[in-house]
Write a protein that holds these residues in place. Structure first.
Motif, mmCIF file in Angstrom:
data_model
loop_
_atom_site.group_PDB
_atom_site.id
_atom_site.type_symbol
_atom_site.label_atom_id
_atom_site.label_comp_id
_atom_site.label_asym_id
_atom_site.label_seq_id
_atom_site.Cartn_x
_atom_site.Cartn_y
_atom_site.Cartn_z
ATOM 1 N N SER A 86 -51.009 -21.887 54.793
ATOM 2 C CA SER A 86 -51.236 -23.194 55.223
ATOM 3 C C SER A 86 -49.940 -24.164 54.916
ATOM 4 C CB SER A 86 -52.360 -23.636 53.778
ATOM 5 O OG SER A 86 -51.816 -23.562 52.904
ATOM 6 N N HIS A 87 -48.851 -23.288 55.079
ATOM 7 C CA HIS A 87 -47.700 -24.241 54.738
ATOM 8 C C HIS A 87 -46.487 -23.939 55.938
ATOM 9 C CE1 HIS A 87 -48.306 -24.567 49.961
ATOM 10 N NE2 HIS A 87 -49.030 -25.305 50.697
ATOM 11 N N LEU A 88 -47.276 -23.707 57.084
ATOM 12 C CA LEU A 88 -46.085 -23.228 58.454
ATOM 13 C C LEU A 88 -45.449 -24.271 59.177
ATOM 14 C CD1 LEU A 88 -48.061 -19.785 59.016
ATOM 15 C CD2 LEU A 88 -45.990 -20.223 57.559
ATOM 16 N N LYS A 89 -45.893 -25.432 58.755
ATOM 17 C CA LYS A 89 -45.310 -26.697 59.827
ATOM 18 C C LYS A 89 -44.082 -26.577 59.365
ATOM 19 C CE LYS A 89 -49.468 -29.122 60.954
ATOM 20 N NZ LYS A 89 -50.336 -30.268 60.536
ATOM 21 N N TYR A 90 -43.200 -27.433 60.109
ATOM 22 C CA TYR A 90 -41.763 -27.313 59.751
ATOM 23 C C TYR A 90 -41.360 -27.900 58.577
ATOM 24 C CZ TYR A 90 -36.740 -28.152 59.875
ATOM 25 O OH TYR A 90 -35.321 -28.290 59.519
ATOM 26 N N ASN A 91 -41.985 -29.099 58.235
ATOM 27 C CA ASN A 91 -41.598 -29.640 56.951
ATOM 28 C C ASN A 91 -42.113 -29.048 55.785
ATOM 29 O OD1 ASN A 91 -44.113 -30.571 57.867
ATOM 30 N ND2 ASN A 91 -44.137 -32.485 56.567
ATOM 31 N N GLN A 92 -43.463 -28.389 56.049
ATOM 32 C CA GLN A 92 -44.050 -27.693 54.919
ATOM 33 C C GLN A 92 -43.255 -26.334 54.475
ATOM 34 O OE1 GLN A 92 -47.724 -27.221 56.872
ATOM 35 N NE2 GLN A 92 -48.715 -28.897 55.658
ATOM 36 N N VAL A 93 -42.800 -25.867 55.543
ATOM 37 C CA VAL A 93 -41.813 -24.664 55.425
ATOM 38 C C VAL A 93 -40.595 -24.996 54.324
ATOM 39 C CG1 VAL A 93 -40.260 -22.948 56.232
ATOM 40 C CG2 VAL A 93 -42.532 -23.234 57.161
ATOM 41 N N MET A 94 -39.735 -26.123 55.025
ATOM 42 C CA MET A 94 -38.893 -26.660 54.162
ATOM 43 C C MET A 94 -39.045 -26.913 52.798
ATOM 44 S SD MET A 94 -36.695 -25.837 56.594
ATOM 45 C CE MET A 94 -35.236 -26.693 55.870
ATOM 46 N N GLU A 95 -40.215 -27.707 52.523
ATOM 47 C CA GLU A 95 -40.551 -28.034 51.047
ATOM 48 C C GLU A 95 -40.828 -26.871 50.295
ATOM 49 O OE1 GLU A 95 -44.126 -30.475 51.736
ATOM 50 O OE2 GLU A 95 -42.554 -32.383 52.495
ATOM 51 N N ALA A 96 -41.479 -25.927 50.963
ATOM 52 C CA ALA A 96 -41.756 -24.559 50.001
ATOM 53 C C ALA A 96 -40.539 -24.053 49.839
ATOM 54 C CB ALA A 96 -42.833 -23.678 51.058
ATOM 55 N N CYS A 97 -39.666 -23.898 50.676
ATOM 56 C CA CYS A 97 -38.250 -23.165 50.279
ATOM 57 C C CYS A 97 -37.609 -24.077 49.425
ATOM 58 C CB CYS A 97 -37.466 -23.058 51.693
ATOM 59 S SG CYS A 97 -37.963 -21.675 52.937
ATOM 60 N N ASP A 98 -37.580 -25.259 49.453
ATOM 61 C CA ASP A 98 -37.069 -26.124 48.257
ATOM 62 C C ASP A 98 -37.582 -25.828 46.982
ATOM 63 O OD1 ASP A 98 -34.874 -27.200 50.130
ATOM 64 O OD2 ASP A 98 -36.242 -29.057 50.298
ATOM 65 N N ARG A 99 -39.042 -25.735 46.835
ATOM 66 C CA ARG A 99 -39.480 -25.400 45.707
ATOM 67 C C ARG A 99 -39.146 -24.155 45.199
ATOM 68 N NH1 ARG A 99 -43.839 -27.958 48.324
ATOM 69 N NH2 ARG A 99 -44.725 -26.045 48.853
ATOM 70 N N SER A 100 -39.298 -23.254 46.155
ATOM 71 C CA SER A 100 -38.867 -21.788 45.712
ATOM 72 C C SER A 100 -37.157 -21.796 45.416
ATOM 73 C CB SER A 100 -38.890 -20.984 46.638
ATOM 74 O OG SER A 100 -40.406 -20.734 47.149
ATOM 75 N N LEU A 101 -36.140 -22.405 45.719
ATOM 76 C CA LEU A 101 -35.076 -22.631 45.426
ATOM 77 C C LEU A 101 -35.007 -23.111 43.847
ATOM 78 C CD1 LEU A 101 -33.227 -23.883 48.434
ATOM 79 C CD2 LEU A 101 -32.913 -21.583 47.674
ATOM 80 N N GLN A 102 -35.653 -24.362 43.602
ATOM 81 C CA GLN A 102 -35.870 -24.744 42.239
ATOM 82 C C GLN A 102 -36.486 -23.691 41.278
ATOM 83 O OE1 GLN A 102 -37.803 -28.554 42.763
ATOM 84 N NE2 GLN A 102 -36.135 -29.191 43.795
ATOM 85 N N ASN A 103 -37.485 -23.154 41.708
ATOM 86 C CA ASN A 103 -38.222 -22.117 40.810
ATOM 87 C C ASN A 103 -37.327 -20.921 40.660
ATOM 88 O OD1 ASN A 103 -40.633 -23.735 40.599
ATOM 89 N ND2 ASN A 103 -41.662 -22.572 42.424
#
Length: 120
Positions: A86-103
């Motif tokens: 459910s996070h496959l739109k460009y901005n959602q992917v980028m936000e998910a990756c940012d969260r993963s980088l932080q985590n």
């Protein structure tokens, strides 16, 4: 354990990966963070350097546990995380990756995959 090249990329991964869904604790009973950390570390010490996790495993808890277990050896491990379906739109992917980088407490992720299936 000898690493193998992933397709035509420069990424090399171990043929056996350490999965960390249970480390997210959500949907699991009796999982203690200290046990997850010790298990992930034992896998690393046994030569498994590719760690599979996902942003949705415990709402990022699994990624945070991976970071706790391996931050001191980050240069010797490969993080493979997943973006949920459910996070496959460009901005959602980028936000998910940012969260993963932080985590994951890192400035790069070796492999980002698409996670489909159950809603965690």
């Amino acid at each position: 354990m000898q690493k193998r090249r992933l397709g035509t990329s420069e990424v090399k991964i171990t043929p056996i990966l350490m999965g960390t869904w249970q480390a997210g604790k959500k949907m699991w009973v009796g999982i203690e963070d200290v046990d997850s950390i010790q298990t992930i570390r034992a896998a690393f010490e046994a030569g498994i350097t590719t760690i599979d996790t996902a942003e949705v495993y415990g709402d990022g808890h699994s990624e945070r546990i991976v970071a706790e277990a391996l931050s001191d050896v980050r240069d010797r491990v490969e993080y493979a995380t997943k973006v949920f379906a459910s996070h496959l739109k460009y901005n959602q992917v980028m936000e998910a990756c940012d969260r993963s980088l932080q985590n994951l407490k890192t400035d790069y992720i070796d492999l980002v995959l698409h996670k489909c299936g159950m809603n965690y």
